[in-house]
Design a protein around this motif. Structure first.
Motif, mmCIF file in Angstrom:
data_model
loop_
_atom_site.group_PDB
_atom_site.id
_atom_site.type_symbol
_atom_site.label_atom_id
_atom_site.label_comp_id
_atom_site.label_asym_id
_atom_site.label_seq_id
_atom_site.Cartn_x
_atom_site.Cartn_y
_atom_site.Cartn_z
ATOM 1 N N THR A 1 0.829 -1.208 0.000
ATOM 2 C CA THR A 1 0.000 0.000 0.000
ATOM 3 C C THR A 1 0.864 1.259 0.000
ATOM 4 N N ARG A 2 1.999 1.197 0.681
ATOM 5 C CA ARG A 2 2.906 2.349 0.687
ATOM 6 C C ARG A 2 3.471 2.598 -0.715
ATOM 7 N N LEU A 3 3.897 1.522 -1.364
ATOM 8 C CA LEU A 3 4.439 1.674 -2.721
ATOM 9 C C LEU A 3 3.382 2.220 -3.665
ATOM 10 N N LYS A 4 2.171 1.688 -3.574
ATOM 11 C CA LYS A 4 1.097 2.176 -4.443
ATOM 12 C C LYS A 4 0.841 3.654 -4.200
ATOM 13 N N ALA A 5 0.825 4.048 -2.934
ATOM 14 C CA ALA A 5 0.549 5.450 -2.598
ATOM 15 C C ALA A 5 1.657 6.382 -3.071
ATOM 16 N N THR A 6 2.906 5.965 -2.944
ATOM 17 C CA THR A 6 4.009 6.870 -3.304
ATOM 18 C C THR A 6 4.309 6.875 -4.798
ATOM 19 N N ILE A 7 4.081 5.754 -5.464
ATOM 20 C CA ILE A 7 4.346 5.703 -6.904
ATOM 21 C C ILE A 7 3.258 6.430 -7.677
ATOM 22 N N GLY A 8 2.017 6.261 -7.264
ATOM 23 C CA GLY A 8 0.912 6.881 -8.002
ATOM 24 C C GLY A 8 0.760 6.210 -9.347
ATOM 25 N N ASP A 9 0.630 7.012 -10.392
ATOM 26 C CA ASP A 9 0.467 6.485 -11.749
ATOM 27 C C ASP A 9 1.821 6.005 -12.262
ATOM 28 N N ILE A 10 1.938 4.722 -12.444
ATOM 29 C CA ILE A 10 3.214 4.129 -12.874
ATOM 30 C C ILE A 10 3.622 4.573 -14.280
ATOM 31 N N GLN A 11 2.649 5.049 -15.058
ATOM 32 C CA GLN A 11 2.934 5.491 -16.426
ATOM 33 C C GLN A 11 3.833 6.735 -16.464
ATOM 34 N N ARG A 12 3.968 7.404 -15.339
ATOM 35 C CA ARG A 12 4.829 8.596 -15.321
ATOM 36 C C ARG A 12 6.310 8.246 -15.369
ATOM 37 N N PHE A 13 6.643 6.974 -15.173
ATOM 38 C CA PHE A 13 8.029 6.528 -15.250
ATOM 39 C C PHE A 13 8.288 5.947 -16.641
ATOM 40 N N GLU A 14 9.373 6.394 -17.272
ATOM 41 C CA GLU A 14 9.692 5.955 -18.622
ATOM 42 C C GLU A 14 10.107 4.492 -18.681
ATOM 43 N N LYS A 15 10.841 4.034 -17.672
ATOM 44 C CA LYS A 15 11.338 2.653 -17.656
ATOM 45 C C LYS A 15 11.440 2.169 -16.216
ATOM 46 N N PRO A 16 11.538 0.853 -16.014
ATOM 47 C CA PRO A 16 11.610 0.311 -14.651
ATOM 48 C C PRO A 16 12.740 0.915 -13.810
ATOM 49 N N LYS A 17 13.869 1.193 -14.424
ATOM 50 C CA LYS A 17 14.994 1.769 -13.673
ATOM 51 C C LYS A 17 14.645 3.138 -13.096
ATOM 52 N N SER A 18 13.707 3.827 -13.723
ATOM 53 C CA SER A 18 13.292 5.137 -13.218
ATOM 54 C C SER A 18 12.588 5.006 -11.870
ATOM 55 N N ILE A 19 11.826 3.941 -11.691
ATOM 56 C CA ILE A 19 11.150 3.711 -10.412
ATOM 57 C C ILE A 19 12.183 3.442 -9.323
ATOM 58 N N VAL A 20 13.150 2.625 -9.651
ATOM 59 C CA VAL A 20 14.211 2.298 -8.697
ATOM 60 C C VAL A 20 14.962 3.575 -8.316
ATOM 61 N N ALA A 21 15.274 4.406 -9.293
ATOM 62 C CA ALA A 21 15.981 5.663 -9.028
ATOM 63 C C ALA A 21 15.113 6.613 -8.199
ATOM 64 N N TYR A 22 13.811 6.598 -8.431
ATOM 65 C CA TYR A 22 12.879 7.441 -7.675
ATOM 66 C C TYR A 22 12.996 7.168 -6.179
ATOM 67 N N TYR A 23 13.191 5.917 -5.822
ATOM 68 C CA TYR A 23 13.351 5.541 -4.421
ATOM 69 C C TYR A 23 14.792 5.679 -3.936
ATOM 70 N N GLY A 24 15.701 6.068 -4.802
ATOM 71 C CA GLY A 24 17.085 6.264 -4.395
ATOM 72 C C GLY A 24 17.865 4.980 -4.265
ATOM 73 N N LEU A 25 17.370 3.934 -4.905
ATOM 74 C CA LEU A 25 18.059 2.650 -4.847
ATOM 75 C C LEU A 25 19.042 2.539 -5.998
ATOM 76 N N VAL A 26 20.057 1.740 -5.802
ATOM 77 C CA VAL A 26 21.031 1.506 -6.864
ATOM 78 C C VAL A 26 21.043 0.014 -7.177
ATOM 79 N N PRO A 27 21.330 -0.330 -8.438
ATOM 80 C CA PRO A 27 21.362 -1.751 -8.784
ATOM 81 C C PRO A 27 22.485 -2.483 -8.069
ATOM 82 N N LYS A 28 22.253 -3.768 -7.841
ATOM 83 C CA LYS A 28 23.281 -4.597 -7.201
ATOM 84 C C LYS A 28 24.463 -4.716 -8.153
ATOM 85 N N SER A 29 25.644 -4.579 -7.603
ATOM 86 C CA SER A 29 26.851 -4.602 -8.415
ATOM 87 C C SER A 29 27.667 -5.854 -8.105
#
Length: 109
Positions: A70-98
Motif C-alpha cells: 500500500t505504501r508503494l502504491k501510494a508513493t508511486i501513483g500512476d506508474i505510467q509517469r516513469f519511462e522505464k523500470p529503472k526510473s522507479i528504482v531511481a525514484y526511491y534512491g536505490l542503486v542496482p546490485k553490483s
C-alpha cells in the motif's frame, strides 16, 4: 516483556516513588492504546491490499506484504509517469546490485 508483567512489577515495587509509578503506568496505558490503533490500521491496510489489484501484483514480489504494497502504491501513483523500470528504482534512491570480479563490473537490473 509482557506489558501486564511490567505493570505488575511497577505497581508492586517499593523502591519506585508513587509519582514515577503513576507516570510509568500512564505510559503503559498509552502504549496499549497506540498498539490497538496500530492493529486497526494494519488490519485496514491488509484488507485494502487484499482487495486491490495493484497491491496484489506488488505483493507477488517475495518479501513484500500489505503495508509495503500500500505504501508503494501510494508513493508511486500512476506508474505510467516513469519511462522505464529503472526510473522507479531511481525514484526511491536505490542503486542496482553490483558484481565486481577483477576488472569487470556488472550491474544487475
Amino acid at each position: 516483556m509482557n506489558k501486564n508483567k511490567v505493570e505488575e512489577l511497577v505497581s508492586e515495587s517499593k523502591k519506585i516513588p508513587q509519582e514515577v509509578k503513576d507516570w510509568l503506568l500512564e505510559l503503559l496505558q498509552s502504549c496499549r492504546e497506540l498498539q490497538k490503533r496500530l492493529n486497526k490500521i494494519s488490519k485496514y491496510l491488509k484488507e485494502y491490499a487484499d482487495n486491490d489489484e495493484i497491491c496484489q501484483k506488488i505483493m507477488s514480489v517475495p518479501g513484500i506484504g500489505p503495508i509495503t504494497a500500500t505504501r508503494l502504491k501510494a508513493t508511486i501513483g500512476d506508474i505510467q509517469r516513469f519511462e522505464k523500470p529503472k526510473s522507479i528504482v531511481a525514484y526511491y534512491g536505490l542503486v542496482p546490485k553490483s558484481k565486481a570480479t577483477g576488472h569487470n563490473e556488472k550491474k544487475a537490473a
